[in-house]
Structures are given as C-alpha cells and as structure tokens.
Design an enzyme around this catalytic site. Structure first.
Site, PDB file in Angstrom:
ATOM      1  N   TYR A 178      37.522  37.368  31.570  1.00  0.00           N
ATOM      2  CA  TYR A 178      37.407  36.802  30.227  1.00  0.00           C
ATOM      3  C   TYR A 178      38.414  35.668  30.059  1.00  0.00           C
ATOM      4  CZ  TYR A 178      34.559  40.881  28.985  1.00  0.00           C
ATOM      5  OH  TYR A 178      33.577  41.839  28.934  1.00  0.00           O
ATOM      6  N   LYS A 193      35.618  45.596  42.978  1.00  0.00           N
ATOM      7  CA  LYS A 193      34.397  45.310  43.744  1.00  0.00           C
ATOM      8  C   LYS A 193      34.844  44.386  44.853  1.00  0.00           C
ATOM      9  CE  LYS A 193      29.965  45.404  44.539  1.00  0.00           C
ATOM     10  NZ  LYS A 193      29.303  46.598  45.078  1.00  0.00           N
ATOM     11  N   ASP A 201      30.288  49.802  41.071  1.00  0.00           N
ATOM     12  CA  ASP A 201      28.930  50.356  41.083  1.00  0.00           C
ATOM     13  C   ASP A 201      28.980  51.858  41.358  1.00  0.00           C
ATOM     14  OD1 ASP A 201      29.949  49.529  43.526  1.00  0.00           O
ATOM     15  OD2 ASP A 201      28.026  48.897  44.357  1.00  0.00           O
ATOM     16  N   ASP A 246      35.414  46.971  30.233  1.00  0.00           N
ATOM     17  CA  ASP A 246      34.557  46.867  29.050  1.00  0.00           C
ATOM     18  C   ASP A 246      33.234  47.596  29.297  1.00  0.00           C
ATOM     19  OD1 ASP A 246      33.848  46.035  26.526  1.00  0.00           O
ATOM     20  OD2 ASP A 246      33.527  43.941  27.048  1.00  0.00           O
ATOM     21  N   ASP A 273      31.881  51.448  27.761  1.00  0.00           N
ATOM     22  CA  ASP A 273      30.636  51.642  27.002  1.00  0.00           C
ATOM     23  C   ASP A 273      29.779  52.732  27.651  1.00  0.00           C
ATOM     24  OD1 ASP A 273      31.295  49.602  25.194  1.00  0.00           O
ATOM     25  OD2 ASP A 273      29.220  48.889  25.112  1.00  0.00           O
TER      26      ASP A 273
HETATM   27  N1  GGG Z   1      35.509  46.677  17.178  1.00  0.00           N
HETATM   28  C1  GGG Z   1      35.193  45.970  18.260  1.00  0.00           C
HETATM   29  C2  GGG Z   1      34.422  44.691  18.137  1.00  0.00           C
HETATM   30  O1  GGG Z   1      34.202  44.104  17.117  1.00  0.00           O
HETATM   31  N2  GGG Z   1      34.019  44.298  19.316  1.00  0.00           N
HETATM   32  C3  GGG Z   1      33.311  43.099  19.522  1.00  0.00           C
HETATM   33  C4  GGG Z   1      33.335  42.738  20.944  1.00  0.00           C
HETATM   34  O2  GGG Z   1      32.337  42.289  21.474  1.00  0.00           O
HETATM   35  N3  GGG Z   1      34.459  42.886  21.609  1.00  0.00           N
HETATM   36  C5  GGG Z   1      34.584  42.487  22.930  1.00  0.00           C
HETATM   37  C6  GGG Z   1      35.799  43.051  23.529  1.00  0.00           C
HETATM   38  O3  GGG Z   1      36.253  44.110  23.149  1.00  0.00           O
HETATM   39  O4  GGG Z   1      36.332  42.446  24.444  1.00  0.00           O
END
Ligand code: GGG
Length: 360
Positions: free
Chosen positions: A145, A194, A227, A251, A255
C-alpha cells in the site's frame, strides 16, 4: 489527616464516526464506553469530529488541514468507517484513514479473529478442546500500500500501470517483533509471505523473520506462503495463534478470518504504535452504504474495538468487562441480520450496555 482520594482517571478520545454505517455502530460503542467508564471509575471525554464524506460535501476535503495535528493531542482515537458511492474509494481512503495511520506511524494493525459461543460459524466442526481464536498482525504503513508507481497512457492496447511495493528493514523488523512478542503469550507464530513468487520483497521479509526469530528462541514459529495460509485457515484454523503478514496479505487474511468468525460485522482492529499514544481503534468492516440508515448494522465489531481501546489506555478490567458482555449477548442469541438474526443495532447496543458487570 483524612486519606485524600486519588484523582479521577480521565481520558480524551477523538471519535471519528465517518461514513455509511460508521456513525451507527460508533454511537453504540460510545454508549458502552460511557457506561463502562462510570462503572469502573474513570471518565472518558469523547469529542466527535465530523470528518469524512459529509465533511467533504461541505468543505471539499475529507478533514481539516490541521486534522493530523489535532489528533496528536488525544489519548486515543475511535474510528467508524470510510467510503461513499459519491467519491472514488481510493480518494476517500487516501485522504482520511491512511494519512492518520501514517502521520501517527501506527505500524501494527492488530486484527483478532474469534468464533464466539452462540455464533454459527461456517466451519462444519471445531474439534473438542480447540477454538478458533487467533490474531492477525498486519503491517500497516508500507508494503504493497504505497503510492509508488504510475500509469503510462501508451497507445490503445499498450497502456501500462506499475504499482511498487516498499519493504524497509525497519518497517518489517518492528512488525515482526510485535508479532513475536504477542506469540510469547499465545503460542505458534506464522510468518506469511509469497517468497517463491515475489523474489525481492518476500525473500527479504523471510530473512528479517529469521533474524527476529533468533532473538525469540522461546517462540515456536513457521513460514507459510499466503495461498497455503488461506487454505489452512479454512481447513484447520484452530492451528493458528498469531499470523504476521504484509499490509495486503494481512488485510486479505483478516477478512477471511472475519468470515470464519461468522461475520465481518464482529471483527475489530487496533492500529498501534506500541508504547505511544494516541492509537486508533476501528471495526474492520467498511462503510457498507447498502446497510446505512436502516439500523441493522452489527455494532459488535465497533464495541470489541472499544474494548481494545480500553486495554490500550490501561483500563484492562473495563476492557475485559466489555468482552464478557459481548460473549453473553452473542451467546444469548441476540443477533443482527448479518448473523441470521433480526435484532437491530440499537437493541444489541442496549443489551451490551446492560450486560456490563460492575467491577468486583
Ligand atoms: N473501519 C474500516 C474502514 O472504513 N475500512 C475501509 C478500508 O477499506 N480500509 C482499508 C484498510 O484497512 O487498509
């Protein structure tokens, strides 16, 4: 001489509800914080800062010019969500949340994953004696990022986009150090890369991991490709205790972990610069514009984030009381629609406030 009362503990918290369902879930988190403060003998001054897409509509920017300086004076930051269909996602994120994380150098994004009693997770069977309860330690300020790179228009069909990842020794080492520190109390550490495909950045990460591991001989650790980690996280997630990963991999895996826990609406996160304040606490979910305004967003991720905020302020008793309230309410089956229930955001908030037990 009468004993003098110790001064009341008082903390200043900046509350940025943000966009979409952010204000709805953060309102419940603030009610919980106020209640637990009154039961546990401390005061929280909660200052609401109306930044985000609504602010952008009025002022043409996501937050004021002096916003980052303002935030430095708080003990803690409590954040809702960012994102709106009115503005590009990359604009809103890079002009609110990312500048805050980076200005305060919040390099650890700690994302716990847990399958609570009373919640039907997607796993067919968790073996007796095992539990799904692990931490994802996501590097939060560099990695994939970055804004490094660019696009070249080229002739039609020849357009090019380059996105460059950035891994520094300092950035990689400090997040791995944090992970090894956590793993001391929790067990196995998994360093996720990776390195068979990303031959520069991820082999570098592996080398730094070896070096950090040598400083923590008491911690069992392993390397795993991302992976394989995704596969094992579905197949036998109870084996994981602490995963440390780059910004992008952390990230994605967190999730996946939120899915294992039954809903992203339950998932919390802490953005930390260990040993420094303020740190920032936010639910993992985004602004969910499709749910906003309906009063059905799950407030548990925001409230669990509030519990982490309390731990960070040194109010661990209050933090534990909030966690116990979450466990009780979920176990009792008071679930919002994301968990298959019919409860509304405010009802779950009421139940959480009620369920907080006073200090013993
Ligand atoms: N509460 C979390 C939020 O608003 N996340 C938006 C998002 O896409 N965050 C990307 C990240 O956490 O890097």
């Amino acid at each position: 001489m009468p004993d003098s009362e110790p001064p009341m503990r008082r903390y200043h918290v900046a509350v940025i509800p943000g966009d979409g369902v952010g204000p709805e879930v953060i309102a419940e988190g603030c009610r919980v914080l106020e209640r637990v403060g009154s039961l546990y003998g401390f005061q929280l001054a909660l200052d609401e800062l109306p930044w985000g897409s609504g602010y952008h509509r009025r002022h043409g920017r996501m937050m004021p010019d002096d916003a980052l300086e303002t935030l430095r004076h708080y003990d803690s930051l409590y954040f809702g969500a960012v994102g709106t269909p009115e503005l590009p996602d990359d604009y809103t994120l890079w002009n609110l949340l990312f500048p805050i994380r980076r200005a305060l150098d919040l390099y650890v994004n700690l994302r716990p994953v847990r399958l609570f009693g009373g919640v039907a997770g997607p796993l067919a069977r968790v073996p007796d004696g095992e539990s799904v309860d692990f931490m994802v330690v996501r590097e939060n300020t560099e990695g994939e990022y970055t804004r490094l790179g660019g696009r070249s228009p080229g002739a039609a069909g020849d357009e090019l986009a380059l996105q460059t990842a950035k891994f520094t020794r300092r950035g990689t080492e400090r997040v791995l150090e944090h992970g090894f520190g956590l793993a001391r109390g929790r067990g196995l550490l998994t360093s996720v890369t990776k390195s068979n495909a990303l031959v520069h950045s991820m082999t570098f990460w592996d080398e730094v991991a070896e070096r950090v591991a040598a400083r923590h001989p008491e911690v069992a650790w392993e390397r795993m490709h991302v992976d394989a980690a995704a596969y094992r996280m579905v197949k036998d997630p109870w084996r994981f205790k602490v995963l440390v990963a780059s910004n992008l991999f952390g990230d994605i895996l967190s999730d996946l972990g939120a899915g294992l826990g039954g809903s992203i609406g339950l998932a919390p996160s802490a953005n930390l610069h260990p040993g420094r304040r303020p740190n920032l606490f936010e639910p993992v979910h985004g602004s969910a514009p499709d749910l906003a305004g309906q009063g059905i967003a799950n407030p548990v991720g925001a409230v669990w984030s509030a519990s982490m905020l309390l731990d960070d302020l040194g109010e661990e008793g209050a933090g534990a009381a909030v966690m116990a309230a979450i466990e009780r309410v979920l176990e009792a089956g008071l679930h919002t629609p994301d968990l298959g229930g019919r409860a509304r955001t405010g009802e779950v908030g009421d139940a959480l406030v009620e369920a907080i037990e006073p200090a013993g």
